[in-house]
Design an enzyme around this catalytic site. Sequence first.
Site, PDB file in Angstrom:
ATOM      1  N   GLU A  71      18.565  49.731  16.429  1.00  9.96           N
ATOM      2  CA  GLU A  71      17.460  50.581  15.962  1.00  9.96           C
ATOM      3  C   GLU A  71      16.865  51.414  17.105  1.00  9.96           C
ATOM      4  O   GLU A  71      16.630  52.608  16.976  1.00  9.96           O
ATOM      5  CB  GLU A  71      16.353  49.714  15.358  1.00  9.96           C
ATOM      6  CG  GLU A  71      16.735  48.909  14.126  1.00  9.96           C
ATOM      7  CD  GLU A  71      16.611  49.680  12.840  1.00  9.96           C
ATOM      8  OE1 GLU A  71      16.392  50.899  12.873  1.00  9.96           O
ATOM      9  OE2 GLU A  71      16.739  49.037  11.773  1.00  9.96           O
ATOM     10  N   HIS A  97      18.456  53.636  14.422  1.00 11.56           N
ATOM     11  CA  HIS A  97      17.552  53.860  13.300  1.00 11.56           C
ATOM     12  C   HIS A  97      17.986  55.105  12.542  1.00 11.56           C
ATOM     13  O   HIS A  97      18.321  56.133  13.144  1.00 11.56           O
ATOM     14  CB  HIS A  97      16.137  54.027  13.860  1.00 11.56           C
ATOM     15  CG  HIS A  97      15.059  53.977  12.842  1.00 11.56           C
ATOM     16  ND1 HIS A  97      14.870  52.921  11.990  1.00 11.56           N
ATOM     17  CD2 HIS A  97      14.072  54.876  12.543  1.00 11.56           C
ATOM     18  CE1 HIS A  97      13.823  53.137  11.228  1.00 11.56           C
ATOM     19  NE2 HIS A  97      13.336  54.326  11.522  1.00 11.56           N
ATOM     20  N   SER A 138      12.268  53.022   6.954  1.00 11.95           N
ATOM     21  CA  SER A 138      11.332  53.229   8.059  1.00 11.95           C
ATOM     22  C   SER A 138       9.898  53.160   7.547  1.00 11.95           C
ATOM     23  O   SER A 138       9.500  52.165   6.948  1.00 11.95           O
ATOM     24  CB  SER A 138      11.650  54.559   8.759  1.00 11.95           C
ATOM     25  OG  SER A 138      11.004  54.653  10.004  1.00 11.95           O
TER      26      SER A 138
END
Length: 491
Positions: A312, A404, A193
Amino acid sequence: MSHPIVTTSTGRVRGGIAESGGEEVRRFLALPYAAPPRGAGRFAAPRPHEPWTGVRDALDLGPTAPQPRRDAFGSLDMSPYFGPGWVRGDDHLTVNVWAPREAYRSPVMVFVHGGGFVAGSTGAGLYDGAAFARDGVVLVTLNYRLGIAGFLDLPGAPANRGLLDVIAALHWVRDNIAAFGGDPGNVTLFGQSAGATIVGAVLAAPAASGLVKRAIVQSGSGLGAFSPEQASRVTRRAAGVLGIAPTAAGFADVPDERLVQTVPELGGLDLRTADRPDPLMGLSPFGLVLERQPAESPLADVDLLIGTNAEEGNLYLAPQGSLTTSTEEDVRATAAAHGAAGPFLAAHRARHPAAGPGEVRSALLGDALFGAGSRGLAEAHGRAHVYEFAWRSPAVEGTLGAAHTVELPFVFDRLGLSALRGERGLLGQPEPPAALAEEMHATWVAFARTGDPGWSAFTEDGPVHRFGGGGSGPGTGRESLHERSRRSRQG
């Protein structure tokens, strides 16, 4: 085995023993790689740490960068990801090191955590490195400055101080990791990330030349940096909230507590400009500030493994209930913030004509935040190995999917972490596939050793390695990074 003692460039440190899979490994916690950032020094480049005499205990986790508490995304417990929040103490520019019991010139992996540039630390439960050390890797995790101290663009202060911290930590690794049994000539930098976006920036930073041999970008972006114009809007808002001048001198005397309290007050800023969307889609007012995106810059000649998760965007919708309640109006608003949604949206609807508004929004968010910037970085590099993580978590009543962050327990081989399970856990109730954790973790280790994850590099015709069965198709609502790249060029 007694407490291991290692001599570093600033003094001797005493570590402890951890265990993974029946193997004992050495563990050293909260080793300083730079001086404590105090007062005006919070807005300066990192400086060397003062040496110490005697033996410094490295047995316990140390302070973390000042940050607001972030434990959850809606109904989802994210404490294993964000960690303990702000643990007070100036000496927070530190690394944790896990090393095999008998290590000599072992491959080194250095991890940069995520958290939207405002949260996270090496204290997060997901980032225990014992499994890597068990498998012959010297694993390093690092803290870096966050929020205003780390990333607010200020006249009179160096930009991207959090990035400078990461580069300083890499210099520490180069100078010290051999003492822990690591090979300073075989360092793999990896991140997830915001941490993965920082990894991409390191690859484009001349100051980091020669520090890294390989890199892994997990759900990051090579197109995720703010322009100076965008960053200046955040600076003006922060200064206005605090009632001070928008300069390093103006911020120098503001206590950390007030800086942290200011972060939530910076939400809602429209950072779109005539030629740029908001690269973080309003999720964070902080990020890297660059004239030129890493995906549009010369990159270091390193081995690269890069990928995204199949769903995600679900993290930002499913735990809040928005995956099932989104409307076409919500889709239009997300597309307007995307900046380049037209070709992607058309391709997605053609591929998934029955997709509902929530699924379409998730696809748009995933592409804007991670997909476009990941494929851009892969194409700029030219010979990256590309993956997609497609295992669907049954959390949030089966709606979380391959969202995610879901790949992290598999990469770190941490499926047994209790906080990941249960009604609010990232992995949900049923037993997650241990074989997938073995596969992903072994792939990361193999890449760190040799630069070969087990499949060939990215080309016009592929391949993309899919972890977790199936990849794109019914139930994922996603095309792979490579398929999206091809469709975006055709569009």
